[in-house]
Design a protein around this motif. Structure first.
Motif, PDB file in Angstrom:
ATOM      1  N   LYS A  26       0.838  -1.206   0.000  1.00  0.00           N
ATOM      2  CA  LYS A  26       0.000   0.000   0.000  1.00  0.00           C
ATOM      3  C   LYS A  26       0.872   1.255   0.000  1.00  0.00           C
ATOM      4  O   LYS A  26       0.661   2.191   0.760  1.00  0.00           O
ATOM      5  CB  LYS A  26      -0.961  -0.004   1.179  1.00  0.00           C
ATOM      6  CG  LYS A  26      -1.924  -1.173   1.158  1.00  0.00           C
ATOM      7  CD  LYS A  26      -2.892  -1.135   2.303  1.00  0.00           C
ATOM      8  CE  LYS A  26      -3.856  -2.317   2.208  1.00  0.00           C
ATOM      9  NZ  LYS A  26      -4.869  -2.273   3.268  1.00  0.00           N
ATOM     10  N   ASP A  27       1.845   1.270  -0.887  1.00  0.00           N
ATOM     11  CA  ASP A  27       2.854   2.335  -0.942  1.00  0.00           C
ATOM     12  C   ASP A  27       2.568   3.282  -2.111  1.00  0.00           C
ATOM     13  O   ASP A  27       3.022   3.057  -3.241  1.00  0.00           O
ATOM     14  CB  ASP A  27       4.243   1.710  -1.074  1.00  0.00           C
ATOM     15  CG  ASP A  27       5.357   2.695  -0.897  1.00  0.00           C
ATOM     16  OD1 ASP A  27       5.143   3.918  -1.092  1.00  0.00           O
ATOM     17  OD2 ASP A  27       6.473   2.253  -0.558  1.00  0.00           O
ATOM     18  N   LEU A  28       1.808   4.334  -1.847  1.00  0.00           N
ATOM     19  CA  LEU A  28       1.438   5.292  -2.884  1.00  0.00           C
ATOM     20  C   LEU A  28       2.640   6.046  -3.436  1.00  0.00           C
ATOM     21  O   LEU A  28       2.689   6.357  -4.622  1.00  0.00           O
ATOM     22  CB  LEU A  28       0.408   6.283  -2.348  1.00  0.00           C
ATOM     23  CG  LEU A  28      -0.980   5.725  -2.084  1.00  0.00           C
ATOM     24  CD1 LEU A  28      -1.852   6.762  -1.386  1.00  0.00           C
ATOM     25  CD2 LEU A  28      -1.629   5.260  -3.372  1.00  0.00           C
ATOM     26  N   SER A  29       3.605   6.340  -2.593  1.00  0.00           N
ATOM     27  CA  SER A  29       4.790   7.080  -3.020  1.00  0.00           C
ATOM     28  C   SER A  29       5.581   6.286  -4.065  1.00  0.00           C
ATOM     29  O   SER A  29       5.962   6.816  -5.113  1.00  0.00           O
ATOM     30  CB  SER A  29       5.670   7.408  -1.812  1.00  0.00           C
ATOM     31  OG  SER A  29       6.866   8.013  -2.217  1.00  0.00           O
ATOM     32  N   GLU A  30       5.832   5.024  -3.803  1.00  0.00           N
ATOM     33  CA  GLU A  30       6.554   4.184  -4.760  1.00  0.00           C
ATOM     34  C   GLU A  30       5.714   3.926  -6.003  1.00  0.00           C
ATOM     35  O   GLU A  30       6.250   3.862  -7.114  1.00  0.00           O
ATOM     36  CB  GLU A  30       6.985   2.870  -4.119  1.00  0.00           C
ATOM     37  CG  GLU A  30       8.159   3.010  -3.166  1.00  0.00           C
ATOM     38  CD  GLU A  30       9.403   3.588  -3.821  1.00  0.00           C
ATOM     39  OE1 GLU A  30       9.798   3.113  -4.914  1.00  0.00           O
ATOM     40  OE2 GLU A  30       9.976   4.528  -3.253  1.00  0.00           O
ATOM     41  N   LEU A  31       4.419   3.802  -5.834  1.00  0.00           N
ATOM     42  CA  LEU A  31       3.538   3.607  -6.977  1.00  0.00           C
ATOM     43  C   LEU A  31       3.611   4.809  -7.915  1.00  0.00           C
ATOM     44  O   LEU A  31       3.712   4.652  -9.127  1.00  0.00           O
ATOM     45  CB  LEU A  31       2.108   3.385  -6.494  1.00  0.00           C
ATOM     46  CG  LEU A  31       1.120   2.824  -7.491  1.00  0.00           C
ATOM     47  CD1 LEU A  31       1.580   1.486  -8.044  1.00  0.00           C
ATOM     48  CD2 LEU A  31      -0.246   2.688  -6.848  1.00  0.00           C
ATOM     49  N   ARG A  32       3.621   5.996  -7.362  1.00  0.00           N
ATOM     50  CA  ARG A  32       3.736   7.208  -8.182  1.00  0.00           C
ATOM     51  C   ARG A  32       5.038   7.190  -8.985  1.00  0.00           C
ATOM     52  O   ARG A  32       5.057   7.524 -10.170  1.00  0.00           O
ATOM     53  CB  ARG A  32       3.688   8.455  -7.312  1.00  0.00           C
ATOM     54  CG  ARG A  32       3.884   9.753  -8.113  1.00  0.00           C
ATOM     55  CD  ARG A  32       3.863  10.995  -7.241  1.00  0.00           C
ATOM     56  NE  ARG A  32       2.557  11.346  -6.793  1.00  0.00           N
ATOM     57  CZ  ARG A  32       1.667  12.050  -7.502  1.00  0.00           C
ATOM     58  NH1 ARG A  32       1.962  12.453  -8.717  1.00  0.00           N
ATOM     59  NH2 ARG A  32       0.492  12.341  -7.001  1.00  0.00           N
ATOM     60  N   LYS A  33       6.132   6.778  -8.347  1.00  0.00           N
ATOM     61  CA  LYS A  33       7.444   6.760  -9.010  1.00  0.00           C
ATOM     62  C   LYS A  33       7.495   5.796 -10.196  1.00  0.00           C
ATOM     63  O   LYS A  33       8.334   5.949 -11.074  1.00  0.00           O
ATOM     64  CB  LYS A  33       8.539   6.371  -8.013  1.00  0.00           C
ATOM     65  CG  LYS A  33       8.810   7.416  -6.965  1.00  0.00           C
ATOM     66  CD  LYS A  33       9.841   6.911  -5.971  1.00  0.00           C
ATOM     67  CE  LYS A  33      10.006   7.851  -4.805  1.00  0.00           C
ATOM     68  NZ  LYS A  33      10.926   7.304  -3.786  1.00  0.00           N
ATOM     69  N   MET A  34       6.604   4.828 -10.215  1.00  0.00           N
ATOM     70  CA  MET A  34       6.619   3.844 -11.291  1.00  0.00           C
ATOM     71  C   MET A  34       5.884   4.336 -12.534  1.00  0.00           C
ATOM     72  O   MET A  34       5.913   3.683 -13.565  1.00  0.00           O
ATOM     73  CB  MET A  34       6.034   2.526 -10.803  1.00  0.00           C
ATOM     74  CG  MET A  34       6.874   1.910  -9.698  1.00  0.00           C
ATOM     75  SD  MET A  34       6.564   0.172  -9.467  1.00  0.00           S
ATOM     76  CE  MET A  34       7.375  -0.522 -10.911  1.00  0.00           C
ATOM     77  N   HIS A  35       5.231   5.489 -12.441  1.00  0.00           N
ATOM     78  CA  HIS A  35       4.474   6.052 -13.559  1.00  0.00           C
ATOM     79  C   HIS A  35       5.252   7.186 -14.215  1.00  0.00           C
ATOM     80  O   HIS A  35       6.182   7.738 -13.633  1.00  0.00           O
ATOM     81  CB  HIS A  35       3.118   6.555 -13.069  1.00  0.00           C
ATOM     82  CG  HIS A  35       2.191   5.451 -12.706  1.00  0.00           C
ATOM     83  ND1 HIS A  35       2.276   4.774 -11.514  1.00  0.00           N
ATOM     84  CD2 HIS A  35       1.172   4.884 -13.389  1.00  0.00           C
ATOM     85  CE1 HIS A  35       1.337   3.843 -11.477  1.00  0.00           C
ATOM     86  NE2 HIS A  35       0.652   3.889 -12.601  1.00  0.00           N
ATOM     87  N   ALA A  36       4.823   7.553 -15.419  1.00  0.00           N
ATOM     88  CA  ALA A  36       5.460   8.640 -16.164  1.00  0.00           C
ATOM     89  C   ALA A  36       5.545   9.884 -15.283  1.00  0.00           C
ATOM     90  O   ALA A  36       4.583  10.243 -14.600  1.00  0.00           O
ATOM     91  CB  ALA A  36       4.669   8.940 -17.432  1.00  0.00           C
ATOM     92  N   GLN A  37       6.707  10.500 -15.295  1.00  0.00           N
ATOM     93  CA  GLN A  37       6.963  11.616 -14.394  1.00  0.00           C
ATOM     94  C   GLN A  37       6.074  12.822 -14.645  1.00  0.00           C
ATOM     95  O   GLN A  37       5.790  13.579 -13.722  1.00  0.00           O
ATOM     96  CB  GLN A  37       8.435  12.025 -14.477  1.00  0.00           C
ATOM     97  CG  GLN A  37       9.351  10.957 -13.927  1.00  0.00           C
ATOM     98  CD  GLN A  37      10.819  11.299 -14.088  1.00  0.00           C
ATOM     99  OE1 GLN A  37      11.190  12.223 -14.799  1.00  0.00           O
ATOM    100  NE2 GLN A  37      11.660  10.539 -13.415  1.00  0.00           N
ATOM    101  N   ASP A  38       5.595  13.001 -15.885  1.00  0.00           N
ATOM    102  CA  ASP A  38       4.736  14.152 -16.154  1.00  0.00           C
ATOM    103  C   ASP A  38       3.306  13.943 -15.667  1.00  0.00           C
ATOM    104  O   ASP A  38       2.482  14.848 -15.722  1.00  0.00           O
ATOM    105  CB  ASP A  38       4.757  14.525 -17.642  1.00  0.00           C
ATOM    106  CG  ASP A  38       4.203  13.436 -18.547  1.00  0.00           C
ATOM    107  OD1 ASP A  38       3.623  12.437 -18.051  1.00  0.00           O
ATOM    108  OD2 ASP A  38       4.347  13.583 -19.779  1.00  0.00           O
ATOM    109  N   GLY A  39       2.991  12.746 -15.170  1.00  0.00           N
ATOM    110  CA  GLY A  39       1.670  12.473 -14.603  1.00  0.00           C
ATOM    111  C   GLY A  39       0.579  12.235 -15.623  1.00  0.00           C
ATOM    112  O   GLY A  39      -0.572  11.987 -15.270  1.00  0.00           O
ATOM    113  N   ASP A  40       0.930  12.293 -16.887  1.00  0.00           N
ATOM    114  CA  ASP A  40      -0.043  12.112 -17.964  1.00  0.00           C
ATOM    115  C   ASP A  40      -0.153  10.621 -18.269  1.00  0.00           C
ATOM    116  O   ASP A  40       0.559  10.083 -19.110  1.00  0.00           O
ATOM    117  CB  ASP A  40       0.399  12.902 -19.195  1.00  0.00           C
ATOM    118  CG  ASP A  40      -0.621  12.877 -20.308  1.00  0.00           C
ATOM    119  OD1 ASP A  40      -1.780  12.485 -20.053  1.00  0.00           O
ATOM    120  OD2 ASP A  40      -0.258  13.237 -21.446  1.00  0.00           O
TER     121      ASP A  40
END
Length: 131
Positions: A26-40
């Motif tokens: 349940k690690d949202l921070s690491e999950l975010r890092k696995m996605h495209a950095q521009d958030g798109d």
């Protein structure tokens, strides 16, 4: 886009293992890092009202799921990966360990950013050919 060799497949299996580990922990921070950095990003889910068209909306829905849902182990079948330059496409059938049928047809489109694979798009759909 050429298919990766069996030897290269491990890199993508490891990527999916890391991605799923974010869910298990349940690690949202690491999950975010696995996605495209521009958030798109575009995320099509196999559950109603869970699609997202940017990382913030996606993580908001994931956070709600972490608070209310049940996370189970996933099983992988028939992984195929295509890769060219700085992009890759993973195609795999996922199965929930507590309800293996129907399988979840899964497609991950990745882009390489700063020497790491990042998710640009995910599409999950239940296999209509299985009961």
């Amino acid at each position: 886009m050429p298919r990766v060799t069996r030897e290269r497949l491990q890199e993508f299996e490891d990527f999916l293992g890391s991605y799923n580990e974010c869910w298990y922990k349940k690690d949202l921070s690491e999950l975010r890092k696995m996605h495209a950095q521009d958030g798109d990003i575009i995320y099509f889910d196999n559950h109603k009202d869970c699609d997202s068209f940017d990382i913030d909306d996606h993580l908001k829905k994931v956070k709600h799921f972490f608070e209310t849902g049940n996370i189970v182990n996933l099983l992988y079948e028939n992984m195929i990966v295509y890769e060219k330059n700085n992009s890759a496409c993973i195609i795999v059938t996922l199965r929930y360990s507590d309800k293996p049928k129907p399988g979840v047809r899964s497609t991950y489109y990745l882009e390489k950013e700063e020497m790491s694979w990042r998710i640009r798009h995910i599409h999950y759909s239940f296999d209509p050919n299985e009961e």
